[in-house]
Each structure stands twice: as C-alpha cells, then as structure tokens.
Design a protein around this motif. Structure first.
Motif, mmCIF file in Angstrom:
data_model
loop_
_atom_site.group_PDB
_atom_site.id
_atom_site.type_symbol
_atom_site.label_atom_id
_atom_site.label_comp_id
_atom_site.label_asym_id
_atom_site.label_seq_id
_atom_site.Cartn_x
_atom_site.Cartn_y
_atom_site.Cartn_z
ATOM 1 N N PHE A 298 0.850 -1.188 0.000
ATOM 2 C CA PHE A 298 0.000 0.000 0.000
ATOM 3 C C PHE A 298 0.886 1.238 0.000
ATOM 4 N N ASN A 299 0.693 2.114 -0.977
ATOM 5 C CA ASN A 299 1.539 3.294 -1.137
ATOM 6 C C ASN A 299 1.137 4.438 -0.214
ATOM 7 N N LEU A 300 2.160 5.050 0.377
ATOM 8 C CA LEU A 300 1.977 6.293 1.116
ATOM 9 C C LEU A 300 2.952 7.324 0.570
ATOM 10 N N ASP A 301 2.462 8.525 0.341
ATOM 11 C CA ASP A 301 3.315 9.627 -0.060
ATOM 12 C C ASP A 301 4.005 10.193 1.180
ATOM 13 N N GLN A 302 5.141 10.844 1.008
ATOM 14 C CA GLN A 302 5.866 11.373 2.164
ATOM 15 C C GLN A 302 5.089 12.465 2.893
ATOM 16 N N GLN A 303 4.207 13.157 2.186
ATOM 17 C CA GLN A 303 3.352 14.129 2.874
ATOM 18 C C GLN A 303 2.423 13.430 3.861
ATOM 19 N N GLU A 304 1.993 12.224 3.514
ATOM 20 C CA GLU A 304 1.089 11.488 4.400
ATOM 21 C C GLU A 304 1.765 11.069 5.701
ATOM 22 N N LEU A 305 3.092 10.969 5.677
ATOM 23 C CA LEU A 305 3.826 10.650 6.906
ATOM 24 C C LEU A 305 3.854 11.825 7.878
ATOM 25 N N GLU A 306 3.433 12.995 7.417
ATOM 26 C CA GLU A 306 3.381 14.173 8.283
ATOM 27 C C GLU A 306 2.078 14.259 9.068
ATOM 28 N N TYR A 307 1.106 13.410 8.747
ATOM 29 C CA TYR A 307 -0.213 13.500 9.360
ATOM 30 C C TYR A 307 -0.424 12.382 10.369
ATOM 31 N N GLU A 308 -0.923 12.741 11.532
ATOM 32 C CA GLU A 308 -1.195 11.738 12.565
ATOM 33 C C GLU A 308 -2.285 10.773 12.123
ATOM 34 N N ALA A 309 -3.196 11.223 11.277
ATOM 35 C CA ALA A 309 -4.279 10.352 10.808
ATOM 36 C C ALA A 309 -3.750 9.111 10.098
ATOM 37 N N ASN B 236 12.545 12.513 -4.033
ATOM 38 C CA ASN B 236 13.174 12.596 -2.715
ATOM 39 C C ASN B 236 13.775 11.274 -2.258
ATOM 40 N N ASN B 237 13.585 10.219 -3.054
ATOM 41 C CA ASN B 237 14.109 8.902 -2.683
ATOM 42 C C ASN B 237 15.495 8.665 -3.285
ATOM 43 N N SER B 238 16.386 9.594 -2.988
ATOM 44 C CA SER B 238 17.765 9.496 -3.467
ATOM 45 C C SER B 238 18.504 8.412 -2.694
ATOM 46 N N LEU B 239 19.678 8.046 -3.215
ATOM 47 C CA LEU B 239 20.511 7.079 -2.498
ATOM 48 C C LEU B 239 20.904 7.631 -1.127
ATOM 49 N N GLY B 240 21.214 8.927 -1.076
ATOM 50 C CA GLY B 240 21.593 9.531 0.196
ATOM 51 C C GLY B 240 20.486 9.415 1.224
ATOM 52 N N ASN B 241 19.258 9.728 0.830
ATOM 53 C CA ASN B 241 18.130 9.605 1.756
ATOM 54 C C ASN B 241 17.867 8.147 2.111
ATOM 55 N N MET B 242 18.083 7.260 1.149
ATOM 56 C CA MET B 242 17.881 5.839 1.429
ATOM 57 C C MET B 242 18.802 5.367 2.552
ATOM 58 N N PRO C 34 9.649 20.022 12.517
ATOM 59 C CA PRO C 34 10.918 20.237 11.815
ATOM 60 C C PRO C 34 11.826 19.010 11.898
ATOM 61 N N TYR C 35 12.590 18.747 10.850
ATOM 62 C CA TYR C 35 13.632 17.731 10.887
ATOM 63 C C TYR C 35 14.749 18.181 9.964
ATOM 64 N N ALA C 36 15.976 17.819 10.368
ATOM 65 C CA ALA C 36 17.159 18.384 9.727
ATOM 66 C C ALA C 36 17.390 17.861 8.320
ATOM 67 N N SER C 37 17.094 16.590 8.081
ATOM 68 C CA SER C 37 17.372 15.989 6.780
ATOM 69 C C SER C 37 16.224 16.244 5.808
ATOM 70 N N GLY C 38 16.396 15.772 4.576
ATOM 71 C CA GLY C 38 15.346 15.923 3.583
ATOM 72 C C GLY C 38 14.253 14.881 3.704
ATOM 73 N N LEU C 39 14.390 14.008 4.692
ATOM 74 C CA LEU C 39 13.475 12.885 4.857
ATOM 75 C C LEU C 39 13.047 12.801 6.321
ATOM 76 N N ASN C 40 11.793 12.431 6.550
ATOM 77 C CA ASN C 40 11.274 12.304 7.906
ATOM 78 C C ASN C 40 11.684 10.940 8.464
ATOM 79 N N VAL C 41 12.911 10.856 8.947
ATOM 80 C CA VAL C 41 13.459 9.594 9.449
ATOM 81 C C VAL C 41 12.631 9.062 10.609
ATOM 82 N N GLU C 42 12.161 9.953 11.456
ATOM 83 C CA GLU C 42 11.367 9.539 12.621
ATOM 84 C C GLU C 42 10.101 8.798 12.197
#
Length: 247
Positions: free
Chosen positions: A75-86, A149-155, A120-128
């Motif tokens: 099931f796909n989730l966009d990275q914006q969806e990881l910002e929502y508690e829902a 946003n799914n670069s090797l660095g973020n991976m 806020p988070y320091a990297s380009g990805l919501n690691v938490e």
C-alpha cells in the motif's frame, strides 16, 4: 476523492514457487485513466481531506485482505502522508482489525517530498516517521530509488527501518544505455545484499529483461510482462460520501 478505488499489479518472485501471491495496490479514479495525480495531490495537501481518505482506506483495505486471504499487498503512502497523525491512527486501527496485518501488508513510501512539515527535521526525509512505522511492526519499502526525494543519500538514512527497495526501469531506460543500466543494477544489488534488503525491479516489459535481471540475482520483478493493473475482489469500489462503499 469520492470516486477513488484500487487496482492491483502482481509482484512476482521468480525464485519461490509458493501459494501466496503479492500485489501492489494502485490508486485509480473513475474520472480519468491511470493514476489520478491532480486529485491525489489536492487531497494529500489538505490535512482534513486526507483524514477523510484515511477513513475510507480503513474500510477498503480489510475488505481486500479478507477477500484475498492467501495474498500479500503493498500500500503506497506519499511522504506528505507521513506528516499526518491520521496516517498512523489508520495503521494502528488496521492492526486491530486484522491481527496478521504486518505479515500481509507492505507500506511503500513513494518519492514525492513532503510540501508541509508537521514537525521540523534536519534531513530531507522524515526519518522519525520511518522509525515509527517499523516500531508499529510494518514492513516498509522505499519506492523508486533514485527518483524525487528517494535518493541514495536519503535511502542510507533509513535503511535500518526498511526491508525493501524498488527501482523502476520506466524512469531510466530512455536516458541510460545498456552498460549504464547494468552498472546501476549492480550497485543497487550490492547495496541490497549488504543491507539485507529485498530489491524489486519495476517496469519489466519483455523476457530479455527478465533474463538479464535473473543473471544479476534479481528475482523480485514487476511489470506489464507479467501482469497489468487489474481489478481484484472486492474491487472495483466506488466511494460515495453518503454510503462510503458501494459494490
């Protein structure tokens, strides 16, 4: 949002001949062919609308799982969806409805970056957020490595929290020659092996590509050569604001 539904495309494992089949769930709309990008982006940019969508997903996913009890789904989730508690509330409730959900549902994180951060988070990805999904017991896949946003660095920031990476030939076959494709594949194969990750290659359109991937020990493959997106019980579902789900 009131006409979203899901179709499925098979992910094949050419190394294992088991009774279970695996599918990626793909969002569709009755208003337009293919992925409803405009509707979807409008929905996830609005936290209230996204919460309504999560309520719909919470009704639909258990039906799909129960109707296809031997199968595994992504099931796909966009990275914006990881910002929502829902999003996390939906996944928690889903685990209560389906006790074996963690063995049967991959959460696949797509490549679009979050436009609005809840914290806020320091990297380009919501690691938490990735760590939280793992703590909840879900198997997480990192989709379209090398895109958006799914670069090797973020991976590399989240490899401890994921179990699978996916690489699509669709994005690169027209811009890379065969040798470059081979080198990219070898790199991802080495990373996957060293980090104990599954590697799925998407966009498979012919047997030559299948054979080439197998020579590189890539057994998890997906594409039109194997299966086109198709209806899967109890799909198609039309979503109605009054009745929620219509068969």
């Amino acid at each position: 949002m009131n006409d979203f539904y899901f179709v499925a495309q098979k992910i094949v494992n050419l190394e294992v001949d088991g009774s279970s089949s695996e599918y990626e769930l793909l969002l569709r709309s009755h208003q337009a062919p293919g992925f409803p990008q405009k509707q979807y982006l409008e929905m996830i940019s609005n936290e209230s609308a996204h919460k309504d969508y999560m309520e719909i997903v919470l009704q639909v996913l258990p039906q799909i799982l129960k109707s296809n009890s031997d199968d595994i789904f992504s099931f796909n989730l966009d990275q914006q969806e990881l910002e929502y508690e829902a999003t996390f509330e939906m996944l928690e409730m889903l685990a209560q409805i389906e006790p074996n959900i963690h063995a049967r549902l991959w959460i696949e994180i797509t490549e679009l970056p979050a436009q609005h951060r809840s914290n806020p988070y320091a990297s380009g990805l919501n690691v938490e957020a990735f760590a939280r999904l793992q703590e909840m017991g879900y198997q997480v896949a990192f989709d379209d490595v090398g895109q958006g946003n799914n670069s090797l660095g973020n991976m590399f920031l989240i490899t401890q929290y994921i179990k699978r990476i996916k690489w699509s030939l669709v994005h690169v076959r027209k811009v890379l020659n065969k040798e470059s494709l081979k080198l990219n594949l070898e790199l991802l194969s080495i990373i996957a092996q060293n980090r104990h990750l599954d590697l799925v290659v998407e966009g498979i359109e012919n047997q030559d590509t299948v054979d080439c991937l197998l020579k590189n020990q890539v057994c998890l493959q997906q594409g039109y050569h194997f299966d086109k997106p198709h209806e899967i019980a109890p799909i198609p579902l039309a979503i109605d604001e009054g009745k929620k789900i219509l068969g």
